[in-house]
Scaffold this motif. Structure first.
Motif, PDB file in Angstrom:
ATOM      1  N   CYS A  61     -28.622 181.232  13.492  1.00  0.00           N
ATOM      2  CA  CYS A  61     -29.014 182.487  12.849  1.00  0.00           C
ATOM      3  C   CYS A  61     -28.120 182.864  11.668  1.00  0.00           C
ATOM      4  O   CYS A  61     -26.947 182.471  11.586  1.00  0.00           O
ATOM      5  N   ALA A  65     -25.996 186.602  17.181  1.00  0.00           N
ATOM      6  CA  ALA A  65     -25.547 187.579  18.173  1.00  0.00           C
ATOM      7  C   ALA A  65     -24.387 187.036  18.994  1.00  0.00           C
ATOM      8  O   ALA A  65     -23.594 187.805  19.554  1.00  0.00           O
ATOM      9  N   CYS A 100     -26.872 185.664  23.469  1.00  0.00           N
ATOM     10  CA  CYS A 100     -27.889 184.904  22.746  1.00  0.00           C
ATOM     11  C   CYS A 100     -29.292 185.277  23.219  1.00  0.00           C
ATOM     12  O   CYS A 100     -29.631 185.101  24.389  1.00  0.00           O
ATOM     13  N   PRO A 101     -30.154 185.774  22.325  1.00  0.00           N
ATOM     14  CA  PRO A 101     -31.512 186.154  22.726  1.00  0.00           C
ATOM     15  C   PRO A 101     -32.435 184.950  22.897  1.00  0.00           C
ATOM     16  O   PRO A 101     -33.582 185.109  23.298  1.00  0.00           O
ATOM     17  N   TYR A 102     -31.936 183.752  22.591  1.00  0.00           N
ATOM     18  CA  TYR A 102     -32.763 182.548  22.649  1.00  0.00           C
ATOM     19  C   TYR A 102     -32.429 181.653  23.836  1.00  0.00           C
ATOM     20  O   TYR A 102     -32.986 180.562  23.953  1.00  0.00           O
ATOM     21  N   HIS A 199     -38.094 186.382  17.865  1.00  0.00           N
ATOM     22  CA  HIS A 199     -37.244 187.581  17.986  1.00  0.00           C
ATOM     23  C   HIS A 199     -36.681 188.005  16.629  1.00  0.00           C
ATOM     24  O   HIS A 199     -35.537 188.464  16.531  1.00  0.00           O
ATOM     25  N   GLU A 200     -37.481 187.851  15.596  1.00  0.00           N
ATOM     26  CA  GLU A 200     -37.027 188.208  14.252  1.00  0.00           C
ATOM     27  C   GLU A 200     -36.702 189.696  14.151  1.00  0.00           C
ATOM     28  O   GLU A 200     -35.866 190.112  13.335  1.00  0.00           O
ATOM     29  N   GLU A 201     -37.333 190.493  15.022  1.00  0.00           N
ATOM     30  CA  GLU A 201     -37.128 191.941  14.978  1.00  0.00           C
ATOM     31  C   GLU A 201     -35.697 192.340  15.359  1.00  0.00           C
ATOM     32  O   GLU A 201     -35.261 193.468  15.101  1.00  0.00           O
ATOM     33  N   LEU A 202     -34.945 191.409  15.947  1.00  0.00           N
ATOM     34  CA  LEU A 202     -33.573 191.717  16.356  1.00  0.00           C
ATOM     35  C   LEU A 202     -32.597 191.652  15.189  1.00  0.00           C
ATOM     36  O   LEU A 202     -31.438 192.032  15.326  1.00  0.00           O
ATOM     37  N   THR A 204     -31.452 188.942  13.670  1.00  0.00           N
ATOM     38  CA  THR A 204     -30.517 187.817  13.705  1.00  0.00           C
ATOM     39  C   THR A 204     -30.743 186.824  12.559  1.00  0.00           C
ATOM     40  O   THR A 204     -29.869 186.013  12.259  1.00  0.00           O
TER      41      THR A 204
END
Length: 216
Positions: A61, A65, A100-102, A199-202, A204
């Protein structure tokens, strides 16, 4: 400035998991650790139901995060966008894995091999005890990229400088290149196709793009 990125064409991915296997072979990751995975999803509503296969892993990213939560500075981001881990500095706290959101980070405390007690040849050749009890993840095969560039090769074009998962994809669903170069393969794919990032809205700024339809 160079910004390495990966593109997955969801219209082409057949869920064969060859990218997963090639990643494990190239990096000798232990059982249960998959730096490159392929999600198998069902989409739609009966009777119009379809399957979708989605390659996932570290998104390297723009604003990782995992980076600000690292208490030792083991996680770092290169100027070319690749996010790495300094195993000598990592203390294995796993804060990064939680952040990590992924779900792209792993920690392995015990030595394990694919078929039990004895390692295979590639596991022996690529065994790296510095990766035990620390955070690990996809590196975009940074060793191949750096070695290839030193030899005048072009990542995403020359196999010697391209991530193993991209080289192995039998459907040519994966592509890799410099997204800052408008003439690169990945830039051309994004220019011609509708795409999204996970999760582009985060905020990152993921470096992994998914194609799903041609631009109208």
């Amino acid at each position: 400035m160079t910004r390495w990125a990966m593109v997955a064409d969801l219209r082409r991915c057949v869920g064969c998991q060859t990218c997963t296997a090639s990643c494990k072979h190239a990096n000798a990751t232990p059982p249960g650790v998959q730096w490159r995975r392929v999600l198998d999803l069902e989409v739609g509503e009966y009777p119009d139901v379809q399957r979708a296969f989605v390659p996932v892993g570290c998104n390297h990213c723009d604003e990782p995060a995992c980076l600000p939560v690292c208490p030792t500075g083991a996680t770092y981001k290169r100027a070319d966008g690749i996010v790495g881990i300094n195993y000598d500095v990592c203390i294995g706290c796993a804060y990064c894995a939680v952040a990590c959101p992924y779900q792209a980070r792993y920690k392995t405390d015990l030595v394990a091999f694919a078929y039990g007690g004895e390692p295979m040849a590639n596991e022996t050749a690529r065994r790296d005890d510095s990766r035990r009890a620390v955070a690990t993840k996809c590196t975009f095969c940074v060793d191949r990229i750096d070695s290839g560039l030193a030899q005048g090769k072009q990542p995403g074009v020359d196999p010697e400088a391209t991530p193993a998962c991209v080289n192995s994809c039998i459907a040519e669903a994966l592509a890799f290149g410099d997204i800052e170069d408008p003439q690169s393969n990945v830039s051309q794919l994004l220019a011609k196709n509708q795409h999204f990032r996970m999760h582009e809205e985060l905020g990152t700024g993921p470096g992994f793009y998914y194609l799903w339809d041609q631009k109208r």
